[in-house]
Motif scaffolding. Structure first.
Motif, PDB file in Angstrom:
ATOM      1  N   CYS A 140       0.806  -1.211   0.000  1.00  0.00           N
ATOM      2  CA  CYS A 140       0.000   0.000   0.000  1.00  0.00           C
ATOM      3  C   CYS A 140       0.846   1.271   0.000  1.00  0.00           C
ATOM      4  N   ALA A 141       2.158   1.136   0.132  1.00  0.00           N
ATOM      5  CA  ALA A 141       3.031   2.296  -0.014  1.00  0.00           C
ATOM      6  C   ALA A 141       3.227   2.665  -1.476  1.00  0.00           C
ATOM      7  N   LEU A 142       2.982   1.724  -2.387  1.00  0.00           N
ATOM      8  CA  LEU A 142       3.261   1.979  -3.805  1.00  0.00           C
ATOM      9  C   LEU A 142       2.352   3.045  -4.400  1.00  0.00           C
ATOM     10  N   PRO A 143       1.032   3.018  -4.174  1.00  0.00           N
ATOM     11  CA  PRO A 143       0.190   4.109  -4.703  1.00  0.00           C
ATOM     12  C   PRO A 143       0.423   5.385  -3.910  1.00  0.00           C
ATOM     13  N   ARG A 144       0.232   6.511  -4.576  1.00  0.00           N
ATOM     14  CA  ARG A 144       0.395   7.788  -3.872  1.00  0.00           C
ATOM     15  C   ARG A 144      -0.727   8.016  -2.876  1.00  0.00           C
ATOM     16  N   MET A 173       9.850   3.045   2.687  1.00  0.00           N
ATOM     17  CA  MET A 173       9.140   1.850   2.219  1.00  0.00           C
ATOM     18  C   MET A 173       9.392   1.625   0.730  1.00  0.00           C
ATOM     19  N   LEU A 174       9.295   2.712  -0.053  1.00  0.00           N
ATOM     20  CA  LEU A 174       9.542   2.595  -1.486  1.00  0.00           C
ATOM     21  C   LEU A 174      10.995   2.215  -1.748  1.00  0.00           C
ATOM     22  N   ARG A 175      11.902   2.864  -1.039  1.00  0.00           N
ATOM     23  CA  ARG A 175      13.322   2.587  -1.234  1.00  0.00           C
ATOM     24  C   ARG A 175      13.646   1.137  -0.910  1.00  0.00           C
ATOM     25  N   LEU A 176      13.055   0.630   0.162  1.00  0.00           N
ATOM     26  CA  LEU A 176      13.289  -0.764   0.564  1.00  0.00           C
ATOM     27  C   LEU A 176      12.852  -1.723  -0.540  1.00  0.00           C
ATOM     28  N   CYS A 219       7.189   4.617 -12.835  1.00  0.00           N
ATOM     29  CA  CYS A 219       7.918   3.912 -11.781  1.00  0.00           C
ATOM     30  C   CYS A 219       8.384   2.537 -12.271  1.00  0.00           C
ATOM     31  N   ALA A 220       7.558   1.873 -13.060  1.00  0.00           N
ATOM     32  CA  ALA A 220       7.886   0.522 -13.520  1.00  0.00           C
ATOM     33  C   ALA A 220       9.008   0.548 -14.556  1.00  0.00           C
ATOM     34  N   ARG A 221       8.860   1.410 -15.583  1.00  0.00           N
ATOM     35  CA  ARG A 221       9.833   1.447 -16.682  1.00  0.00           C
ATOM     36  C   ARG A 221      10.014   2.901 -17.121  1.00  0.00           C
ATOM     37  N   PRO A 222      10.875   3.627 -16.412  1.00  0.00           N
ATOM     38  CA  PRO A 222      10.971   5.076 -16.634  1.00  0.00           C
ATOM     39  C   PRO A 222      11.243   5.463 -18.088  1.00  0.00           C
ATOM     40  N   ASP A 243      10.401   9.023  -6.550  1.00  0.00           N
ATOM     41  CA  ASP A 243      10.003   7.725  -6.004  1.00  0.00           C
ATOM     42  C   ASP A 243      10.696   6.565  -6.710  1.00  0.00           C
ATOM     43  N   ALA A 244      10.919   6.710  -8.024  1.00  0.00           N
ATOM     44  CA  ALA A 244      11.582   5.647  -8.779  1.00  0.00           C
ATOM     45  C   ALA A 244      13.100   5.827  -8.798  1.00  0.00           C
TER      46      ALA A 244
END
Length: 819
Positions: free
Chosen positions: A356-360, A408-411, A466-469, A504-505
């Motif tokens: 749930c950290a992935l969505p803004r 969380m995102l970095r992890l 985020c997936a494929r910049p 974030d990415a």
């Protein structure tokens, strides 16, 4: 009858409030303010909470909101989910309605604003200001004002996006005239041009009504480092000036952001404002919070204090983990989440917290889309997550605190890059499916006009980036080009999307684009953003042609028509079939007075879109302006057969027939235009000319009165009515209209000439001569003004000057071979 049971949300709120720790001085000062009447010098009207991220600003002002309600106040809470003053007003209105105070008039106008904005963005009929009065000697200069204000295509031209009167100061009178020709009232015009000016007085009136029934009104504006960019100036004017009306005295405003209030704006109001600087928790406050959560062991407490620096969100997060050993604490700024998850024994909860950290932002639908767990566990998991100290509510959504979400995102990004990309791709696909469902009820040209569709597209784009910049960037830049044509609010959100995705990415390619775009947007808006896009384009980007066309639109909105034409030509070099570029070029060339050139471009438009009735109408109107009435009527006949419900086409054909002296046919057409749109000011003014041709002075004045009631700031209409009054011998009344016309347009040659004629009739010959001199200075080939000036010269005994004017007027009146 027993009391209703509290809801889950109420119980959660009570528990959070019961556990609120610290900030006792701040809360006491705010609570004490309610003990002072508004006219008491100790009362403060504005509280500004400020401090670094993580110090608990949002938690504090949510507590202040509850304290306000405990004192019977009506409240509203606005945060970064809004992107403009208009959206903030809508949020306030919704929240007051939920408390039993509906702002009916404000809601009506907000609905009208949304409708009219969409009409302006996607207009499919021309918005015209009429050519000026006949004494101009047939000059085309005034017709230039007509087509300069056209909305030539959906999403393109001067009406694309939310219009800002400041941006459109060049030719603002033309713009108002064009909008007035389309919309039913002057209020609707202003709702498109300057919604804040129309809506804010209504808001203040609604607040005053609510304030008469409640002891206090309290408005909260959170995340002010973002929302203050567009709210701060507006709020200052609303609270400290009479521009919008009276702000209720029993209203209190609370703002919260990372920075203090701007001293240049608020510095002189210190006796009415309380600054509330927030730092980290004191050691006493942090210890109390840890004790309330059952953390008592001194070595553990000392380690939490050392690592968190007293930042409330981090202290709260670690306090929830039931720490028992200093080694269990870890570094909250880097691995706090990993440590937190370590102490959460349920693997499903650990996975849900990370996912749930992935969505803004989150709501129940997004939660279901990102969390993989048995269906029967979802509601419980969702309720558990809402109770976490790092999760805050943003309207109907939830949002992780940045200091917790970032690690969380970095992890996840570092531990499993492929998993990171896979999860974001899956979320993007979910939002893409929701977007496609929304598209099923819309025409393709309507997508960008719908806020719900845009939000779905934004979130989808964020997760793709985020997936494929690198793979996603070209598509997002193409959307950014389209966003430039839909107003600065929309554009700002797309730029912010790139900035957030880049961080974030941790994608340098996105971050580089975002940094430049943020700076360009702040510098001068869409035109600078488009210039940057085109400067950085490598060559093969499919959006380059549209970007040049959009840049042409932005330049045209700023009154730089010659540069706009060059931008449209660049677009057409890249894509010779880009209709929007041809239409934009038509507008720009018309604004420059190059109607023959515009007509050439219209022929190409009709080759590309032969069955679009709007194109046919537009060519007919250009033919009419050029005096080619037969060709104009042929085009307008065909356009009306294709679409008989466009009032503009009927009015234009009526004007062409009037110019040919076909009074009965012209009257039929103009009446039909007014049946389709009773408040059509341009058609009323044209019909007034028809009544003049028939000698019906009463009918002429009646239609002009109606037209000016709809469009009071219409220079041409004022001058036209002044002429009618002058011919009727009512010169004193005529002067009022001429004065008003010249106040609106100080370079209006016809108004000077007409005012000179009326002043001469009233015996004010020196003033009349000054006006006629100015008219001839502005238009040296103005035959009617020269003839009037010759008459005044003779009355003043200057026969040689009179003769000179008469000779020049006679020479200019000779027929020419020009078509």
């Amino acid at each position: 009858m027993g009391q209703a049971r509290p809801s889950m949300q109420e119980l959660i709120g009570r528990r959070k409030r019961a556990g609120f720790v610290g900030r006792s001085d701040e809360r006491a000062a705010f609570r004490r303010n309610f003990d002072f009447a508004p006219d008491d010098e100790r009362h403060r009207f504005l509280f500004h909470v400020h401090g670094n991220a993580g110090v608990g600003k949002t938690f504090l002002i949510r507590e202040l909101e509850q304290l306000s309600r405990d004192r019977g106040a009506l409240t509203a809470f606005v945060d970064e989910s809004v992107g403009s003053v208009t959206e903030a007003l809508a949020a306030i209105s919704r929240q007051f309605a939920a408390q039993g105070h509906k702002f009916k008039e404000l809601e009506r106008l907000l609905t009208t604003h949304r409708d009219r904005r969409h009409e302006a963005e996607a207009a499919t009929a021309a918005l015209l200001e009429p050519e000026p009065r006949e004494p101009s000697g047939g000059s085309m200069a005034v017709a230039r004002a007509g087509l300069a204000g056209l909305a030539l295509v959906p999403g393109v031209g001067p009406f694309a996006g939310a219009l800002d009167a400041a941006q459109l100061a060049h030719g603002a009178d033309r713009l108002r005239a064009g909008l007035s020709a389309r919309f039913r009232s002057q209020e609707d015009v202003q709702l498109v041009l300057a919604p804040d000016r129309v809506l804010t007085p209504v808001l203040l009136g609604e607040l005053a009504d609510a304030a008469s029934e409640a002891p206090w009104i309290v408005l909260f504006f959170d995340t002010y480092e973002r929302t203050g960019l567009f709210l701060d100036g507006w709020l200052h004017q609303a609270m400290t000036t009479e521009r919008y009306g009276a702000f209720p005295a029993n209203a209190v405003v609370v703002t919260a952001g990372q920075l203090p209030l701007a001293h240049a704006r608020w510095g002189g109001l210190t006796e009415f404002v309380t600054e509330v600087p927030l730092g980290p928790f004191t050691e006493t406050e942090a210890r109390r919070l840890l004790a309330d959560k059952g953390v008592h062991d001194e070595p553990v407490v000392a380690e939490v204090l050392r690592l968190t620096g007293g930042l409330p969100v981090l202290v709260s997060t670690l306090a929830e983990t039931r720490l028992a050993d200093p080694a269990d604490v870890g570094d909250p700024s880097g691995t706090a989440v990993e440590r937190f998850l370590k102490w959460e024994q349920d693997p499903v909860r650990r996975a849900a917290a990370l996912a749930c950290a992935l969505p803004r932002t989150l709501d129940a639908d997004v939660f279901r889309a990102v969390v993989e767990c048995p269906e029967e566990e979802r509601d419980g998991l969702y309720a558990w997550l809402k109770r976490m100290p790092f999760v805050s509510e943003r309207g109907d959504r939830m949002q992780y605190h940045d200091l917790v979400r970032a690690p969380m995102l970095r992890l996840q990004r570092r531990q499993s890059p492929r998993g990171w990309a896979r999860h974001h791709t899956r979320i993007a696909e979910t939002f893409a499916s929701w977007r496609e469902q929304a598209e099923a009820d819309l025409e393709p040209g309507e997508f960008w006009n719908e806020e719900d569709w845009r939000e779905l597209r934004l979130v989808e784009s964020y997760h793709l980036l985020c997936a494929r910049p690198r793979a996603a960037l070209p598509g997002v830049l193409a959307d950014l080009v389209t966003a430039c044509d839909h107003g600065e609010d929309v554009l700002r959100r797309w730029v912010q999307l790139l900035a957030e995705a880049g961080e974030d990415a941790d994608a340098e390619v996105i971050r580089t684009w975002a940094d430049g775009l943020v700076e360009a947007l702040a510098e001068s808006g869409a035109e600078t953003v488009l210039r940057l896009l085109l400067e950085r384009a490598r060559g093969p980007e499919e959006w380059r042609a549209r970007a040049w066309a959009a840049r042409g639109d932005a330049l045209a909105r700023g009154g730089e028509q010659e540069r706009a034409v060059k931008a449209y030509d660049r677009a057409l070099d890249l894509d010779p079939e880009l209709v929007s570029a041809y239409r934009g070029k038509v507008q720009a060339r018309s604004a420059l007075g190059d109607y023959r050139g515009a007509l050439d471009d219209l022929r190409r438009v009709l080759e590309l879109e032969p069955d679009n009735p709007y194109n046919v109408f537009l060519r007919g109107e250009h033919q009419r302006i050029l005096g080619r009435y037969d060709e104009a009527i042929q085009d307008l006949d065909r356009g009306i057969r294709l679409d008989p419900n466009q009032e503009f086409a009927w009015a234009s054909r009526g004007a062409a027939r009037l110019s040919r002296g076909e009074l009965d046919e012209a009257l039929t057409d103009l009446n039909r235009a007014l049946e389709l749109k009773p408040d059509y000011a341009w058609a009323l003014a044209r019909r007034a000319r028809l009544w003049r041709a028939r000698g019906d002075r009463a009918g002429q004045l009646a239609d002009l009165d109606r037209a000016l009631a709809l469009q009071p700031d219409w220079a041409w209409g004022r001058c036209e009515r002044g002429d009618a009054l002058r011919v009727a011998g009512r010169d004193e009344e005529a002067l009022v209209d001429y004065d008003r016309a010249l106040a609106l347009d100080p370079e209006y040659a016809s108004a000077y000439a007409s005012r000179g004629a009326s002043r001469s009739k009233l015996g004010r010959h020196e003033e009349a001569l000054a006006d006629l001199d100015r008219a001839v200075e502005l238009n040296p080939s103005y035959v009617w003004a020269l003839e009037r000036r010759a008459t005044v010269h003779r009355r003043l005994g200057a026969d040689d000057r009179a003769a000179a004017d008469e000779r020049l007027a006679a020479r200019l009146s000779l027929p020419t071979t020009e078509p």
